[in-house]
Motif scaffolding. Sequence first.
Motif, short mmCIF file in Angstrom:
data_model
loop_
_atom_site.label_atom_id
_atom_site.label_comp_id
_atom_site.label_asym_id
_atom_site.label_seq_id
_atom_site.Cartn_x
_atom_site.Cartn_y
_atom_site.Cartn_z
N GLU A 279 0.57 -1.16 0.38
CA GLU A 279 0.03 -0.29 -0.47
C GLU A 279 1.09 1.69 -0.18
N ASP A 280 1.94 1.26 0.97
CA ASP A 280 2.92 2.30 0.98
C ASP A 280 3.43 2.35 -0.29
N LEU A 281 3.59 1.30 -0.91
CA LEU A 281 4.77 1.43 -1.73
C LEU A 281 4.16 1.87 -3.31
N GLY A 282 2.81 1.86 -3.66
CA GLY A 282 1.82 2.40 -4.55
C GLY A 282 1.55 4.05 -4.16
N ALA A 283 1.65 4.48 -2.27
CA ALA A 283 1.30 5.87 -2.31
C ALA A 283 2.44 6.24 -2.89
N ASN A 284 3.69 5.66 -2.45
CA ASN A 284 5.01 6.21 -2.43
C ASN A 284 5.18 6.40 -4.38
N LYS A 285 5.25 5.53 -5.62
CA LYS A 285 5.23 5.55 -6.30
C LYS A 285 3.92 6.28 -7.49
N ARG A 286 3.32 6.17 -6.16
CA ARG A 286 2.32 6.51 -7.78
C ARG A 286 1.59 5.42 -8.47
N VAL A 287 1.35 4.64 -7.95
CA VAL A 287 1.08 3.48 -8.90
C VAL A 287 -0.32 3.07 -8.31
N SER A 288 -1.56 2.40 -8.91
CA SER A 288 -1.88 1.35 -8.58
C SER A 288 -2.12 0.39 -7.76
N VAL A 289 -2.66 -0.19 -6.79
CA VAL A 289 -2.01 -1.15 -6.11
C VAL A 289 -3.03 -2.30 -5.48
N PHE A 290 -2.85 -3.38 -6.42
CA PHE A 290 -4.26 -4.08 -5.98
C PHE A 290 -4.15 -5.01 -5.43
N VAL A 291 -4.97 -5.58 -3.75
CA VAL A 291 -4.39 -6.67 -3.05
C VAL A 291 -6.10 -7.72 -2.93
N PRO A 292 -5.63 -8.59 -3.77
CA PRO A 292 -7.34 -9.96 -3.16
C PRO A 292 -7.07 -9.99 -1.72
N SER A 293 -8.86 -10.17 -1.56
CA SER A 293 -8.61 -10.96 -0.13
C SER A 293 -7.91 -11.78 0.29
N LEU A 294 -7.75 -11.87 1.63
CA LEU A 294 -7.26 -13.08 2.27
C LEU A 294 -7.54 -14.00 1.99
N ARG A 295 -9.05 -14.14 1.76
CA ARG A 295 -9.19 -15.41 0.93
C ARG A 295 -8.54 -16.08 -0.69
N LEU A 296 -8.50 -15.62 -1.17
CA LEU A 296 -8.18 -15.36 -2.59
C LEU A 296 -6.32 -14.89 -2.50
N CYS A 297 -6.57 -14.83 -2.27
CA CYS A 297 -4.70 -15.01 -1.83
C CYS A 297 -4.24 -16.62 -1.86
#
Length: 334
Positions: A279-297
């Motif tokens: 999440e932090d990386l996305g904010a720093n680099k100004r890119v969208s970060v998509f993270v699946p819910s736990l069940r789908l990881c």
Amino acid sequence: MLVLGIESSCDETGAAVVSDRKILSNLIASQDEIHKKFGGVVPELAGRRHIEVIAGIVRAALDQAGVTLDQIQGVAVTKGPGLVVCLLVGMGVAKGISWSRKIPLVGVNHLEGHLLAIFLENPSVQFPFLGLIASGGHTILCLAEDFGKYQLLGQTLDDAAGEALDKAAKALGLGYPGGKEIDRVSQPGNPRAIPFPVAFTKHRELDLSFSGLKTALVRYLKEHPESKDNLPDLAASYQEAVVTALTQKSAQAIDKFNIPSVVISGGVAANARLRKAFEDLGANKRVSVFVPSLRLCTDNAAMIALVGEEKLKRGIRDPINLDARAVLALENWK
Ligand code: KG4
Ligand code: ZN
């Protein structure tokens, strides 16, 4: 399109029904209890357990989705990579259904299932994106250009990220499965307490290596036996080294290829610290970060059905003599 997905590559028996990238049902029978006492998955026991439960799981997935086998338009099954004695169980069932109902069969690469699982929750994710697949057996950075079109950017040269966490959990006397335990135990810990090494490989810029980290932990425990009294600090520091390696390589890839978004996936993507770091990386680099819910990881059959549906929509199917593969790279669709 109504697609039944079946997953049995390791120690979870999964069946799911997916339609137009939506989950109608997604069931998992975990075998943690069986393998716990061995500290790892015992392939033959896993295969036998799959045989015991798979018919019931498929039936329950159909029931929960409110559909019958007559309505299913395609069967997707994990073809590898994984434990062959386990894969064969799912494939046998999938082939039986396909053969008897005269519906298409499609084999799915488990790694691709992880990578694309995000489409079950965010159907609007745009290609190209940087894909991180971090599971128990694989750590891969790729550029996903489209469904079935991937460029491998880097991968681990030795242990996978999940394996590194599992081995550390064992060394620390924590339970199985290890990654989840490290995640739990490190919550109150100080990630900067012990400076474990973050490996940088010289070979290829975006490759990773985790075996040195595990060795560093074993050495540290030998030299500082009292450190075991503070498991949260140990676990948090070790976990931090894994997370830092994954985020730094991802940051490098984003810069190098000017990639607008990132998708993380695989069991390790369930890790709380990793999710926050990305999440932090996305904010720093100004890119969208998509993270699946736990069940789908972690392993599931919905991700297999999703990839199967995308393949079937494009006319891709497999013959009834489709083979199971222990080793299988992320490959492009023909
Ligand atoms: O994707 P997955 O469920 O199965 C494979 O395809 O390997 O990944 C399993 C890996 C294991 O190494 C497990 O320890 C790790 O994912 N894992 C976690 C967490 N949950 C599972 N690692 C860190 N934090 C977690 N919460
Ligand atoms: Zn997996």
